[in-house]
Design a protein around this motif. Structure first.
Motif, PDB file in Angstrom:
ATOM      1  N   GLY A 292      -2.605  17.196   8.186  1.00  0.00           N
ATOM      2  CA  GLY A 292      -2.015  16.614   7.057  1.00  0.00           C
ATOM      3  C   GLY A 292      -2.901  16.315   5.750  1.00  0.00           C
ATOM      4  N   GLU A 293      -2.279  16.246   4.577  1.00  0.00           N
ATOM      5  CA  GLU A 293      -2.951  16.021   3.393  1.00  0.00           C
ATOM      6  C   GLU A 293      -2.456  14.865   2.599  1.00  0.00           C
ATOM      7  OE1 GLU A 293      -3.903  20.672   2.047  1.00  0.00           O
ATOM      8  OE2 GLU A 293      -2.608  19.609   0.619  1.00  0.00           O
ATOM      9  N   TYR A 294      -3.481  14.158   1.969  1.00  0.00           N
ATOM     10  CA  TYR A 294      -3.208  12.905   1.500  1.00  0.00           C
ATOM     11  C   TYR A 294      -3.689  12.662   0.025  1.00  0.00           C
ATOM     12  CZ  TYR A 294      -2.852  11.763   6.565  1.00  0.00           C
ATOM     13  OH  TYR A 294      -2.473  11.963   7.905  1.00  0.00           O
TER      14      TYR A 294
ATOM     15  N   VAL B 279       0.857  -1.160  -0.031  1.00  0.00           N
ATOM     16  CA  VAL B 279      -0.143   0.133  -0.119  1.00  0.00           C
ATOM     17  C   VAL B 279       0.877   1.238   0.155  1.00  0.00           C
ATOM     18  CG1 VAL B 279      -0.132  -0.058   2.428  1.00  0.00           C
ATOM     19  CG2 VAL B 279      -1.967   1.430   1.475  1.00  0.00           C
ATOM     20  N   ARG B 280       0.523   2.111  -0.873  1.00  0.00           N
ATOM     21  CA  ARG B 280       1.169   3.381  -0.696  1.00  0.00           C
ATOM     22  C   ARG B 280       0.230   4.684  -1.083  1.00  0.00           C
ATOM     23  NH1 ARG B 280       4.419   3.734  -6.827  1.00  0.00           N
ATOM     24  NH2 ARG B 280       2.769   3.661  -7.994  1.00  0.00           N
ATOM     25  N   TRP B 281       0.742   5.843  -0.725  1.00  0.00           N
ATOM     26  CA  TRP B 281       0.096   6.992  -0.709  1.00  0.00           C
ATOM     27  C   TRP B 281       0.887   8.213  -0.672  1.00  0.00           C
ATOM     28  CZ3 TRP B 281       0.323   4.114   3.456  1.00  0.00           C
ATOM     29  CH2 TRP B 281       0.757   4.455   4.642  1.00  0.00           C
ATOM     30  N   GLN B 282       0.559   9.471  -1.135  1.00  0.00           N
ATOM     31  CA  GLN B 282       1.360  10.522  -0.934  1.00  0.00           C
ATOM     32  C   GLN B 282       0.942  11.386   0.296  1.00  0.00           C
ATOM     33  OE1 GLN B 282       0.800   9.517  -4.680  1.00  0.00           O
ATOM     34  NE2 GLN B 282       2.739   8.657  -4.181  1.00  0.00           N
TER      35      GLN B 282
ATOM     36  N   GLU C 212       9.230  23.350   6.793  1.00  0.00           N
ATOM     37  CA  GLU C 212      10.270  23.064   5.857  1.00  0.00           C
ATOM     38  C   GLU C 212      10.170  21.891   4.792  1.00  0.00           C
ATOM     39  OE1 GLU C 212      14.102  22.202   7.984  1.00  0.00           O
ATOM     40  OE2 GLU C 212      14.168  24.327   8.558  1.00  0.00           O
ATOM     41  N   ALA C 213       9.071  21.313   5.051  1.00  0.00           N
ATOM     42  CA  ALA C 213       8.570  20.243   4.264  1.00  0.00           C
ATOM     43  C   ALA C 213       7.915  20.648   2.801  1.00  0.00           C
ATOM     44  CB  ALA C 213       7.500  19.317   4.755  1.00  0.00           C
ATOM     45  N   GLU C 214       8.128  19.978   1.818  1.00  0.00           N
ATOM     46  CA  GLU C 214       7.857  20.427   0.491  1.00  0.00           C
ATOM     47  C   GLU C 214       6.774  19.255  -0.018  1.00  0.00           C
ATOM     48  OE1 GLU C 214      10.969  21.269  -2.488  1.00  0.00           O
ATOM     49  OE2 GLU C 214      11.670  22.946  -1.106  1.00  0.00           O
ATOM     50  N   GLY C 215       7.070  18.183   0.095  1.00  0.00           N
ATOM     51  CA  GLY C 215       6.149  17.171  -0.342  1.00  0.00           C
ATOM     52  C   GLY C 215       6.089  16.919  -2.007  1.00  0.00           C
ATOM     53  N   PRO C 216       5.450  15.987  -2.479  1.00  0.00           N
ATOM     54  CA  PRO C 216       4.703  14.895  -1.628  1.00  0.00           C
ATOM     55  C   PRO C 216       5.901  13.992  -1.112  1.00  0.00           C
ATOM     56  CG  PRO C 216       4.402  14.529  -3.913  1.00  0.00           C
ATOM     57  CD  PRO C 216       5.178  15.851  -3.823  1.00  0.00           C
ATOM     58  N   TYR C 217       5.430  13.350  -0.025  1.00  0.00           N
ATOM     59  CA  TYR C 217       6.299  12.115   0.532  1.00  0.00           C
ATOM     60  C   TYR C 217       5.563  10.895   0.203  1.00  0.00           C
ATOM     61  CZ  TYR C 217       8.988  16.157   2.267  1.00  0.00           C
ATOM     62  OH  TYR C 217       9.613  17.213   2.747  1.00  0.00           O
TER      63      TYR C 217
END
Length: 231
Positions: free
Chosen positions: A222-224, A77-80, A168-173
């Motif tokens: 958070g965003e997904y 399973v994966r997601w951004q 400082e995060a840019e994403g997506p991770y």
């Protein structure tokens, strides 16, 4: 999105996508099940999750959003993920079902309202991975990702968290979990952070199929997007 080949062909060469959800609009989560109280919006064409109750309410302000599908025991399973605001914590549950094999939403199980004890010492079994831990002072000072197994509160594996703080995060991770046989592997941007081999005895029986859910601790925002499950 990161290509599946980044995870190694030996891991996923026979994988087949069985579920795909862009998480881009309200209709995409119409059948999802919320436990607790939360606010969902889509300001950037991706699912934004935030608490409805004030964080001062403690555990009562936290919540879980479940995908309604039943998934097999072996899956990838994966997601951004995009961290928008902290402090807080993000978590995924997988292989979640009743301790006697009941469907997670069976009326025979005790009601759940987002308070953590209901998930690790209630009447369900699950793996839970916390991967953006910025809630308590020790979590903010030293960032780790943790794998726990329930019933119980067993810390079975741990690894470093490479995601920077929200400002400082840019994403997506890209967050990903491979569960196959008795093994669980966890990745961020295809970097393996930990693996766990379950002997089916030390921390209870091997967990089979079940449901997937996202949990956040207030006041995290958070965003997904782009949830995919491969069998």
């Amino acid at each position: 999105m990161i290509d599946l080949s980044a995870y190694g062909t030996e891991n996923l060469k026979n994988a087949a996508c069985i579920y795909k959800n862009p998480l881009q609009r309200p209709e995409d989560i119409r059948d999802f099940v919320l436990e607790g109280k939360a606010v969902f919006s889509f300001p950037n064409a991706r699912l934004r999750m935030e608490n409805q109750l004030d964080a001062a309410s403690g555990q009562k302000a936290n919540y879980v959003l479940w995908c309604p599908e039943e998934f097999p025991a072996d899956l990838f399973v994966r997601w951004q993920f995009y961290p928008i605001q902290e402090p807080g914590l993000c978590m995924i549950f997988l292989a979640a079902k009743g301790r006697e094999g009941e469907d997670l939403f069976s009326p025979s199980l005790m009601p759940r309202t987002g308070e953590y004890v209901q998930y690790h010492h209630g009447d369900i079994d699950a793996f839970h991975i916390s991967y953006f831990r910025r809630k308590e002072p020790d979590e903010r000072a030293f960032h780790t990702c943790n794998l726990r197994k329930s019933h119980g509160f067993y810390l079975t594996a741990q690894g470093g968290d490479p995601i920077p703080d929200a400002d400082e995060a840019e994403g997506p991770y890209e967050i990903a979990v491979l569960k196959r046989g008795n093994e669980v592997r966890f990745y961020i941007n295809a970097l393996e952070l930990f693996r766990f081999k379950d002997d089916g005895v030390t921390y209870g029986k091997l967990l089979e199929g079940g449901k997937i859910g996202f949990r956040q601790l207030a006041p995290m925002i958070g965003e997904y997007e782009n949830l995919e499950v491969w069998a």
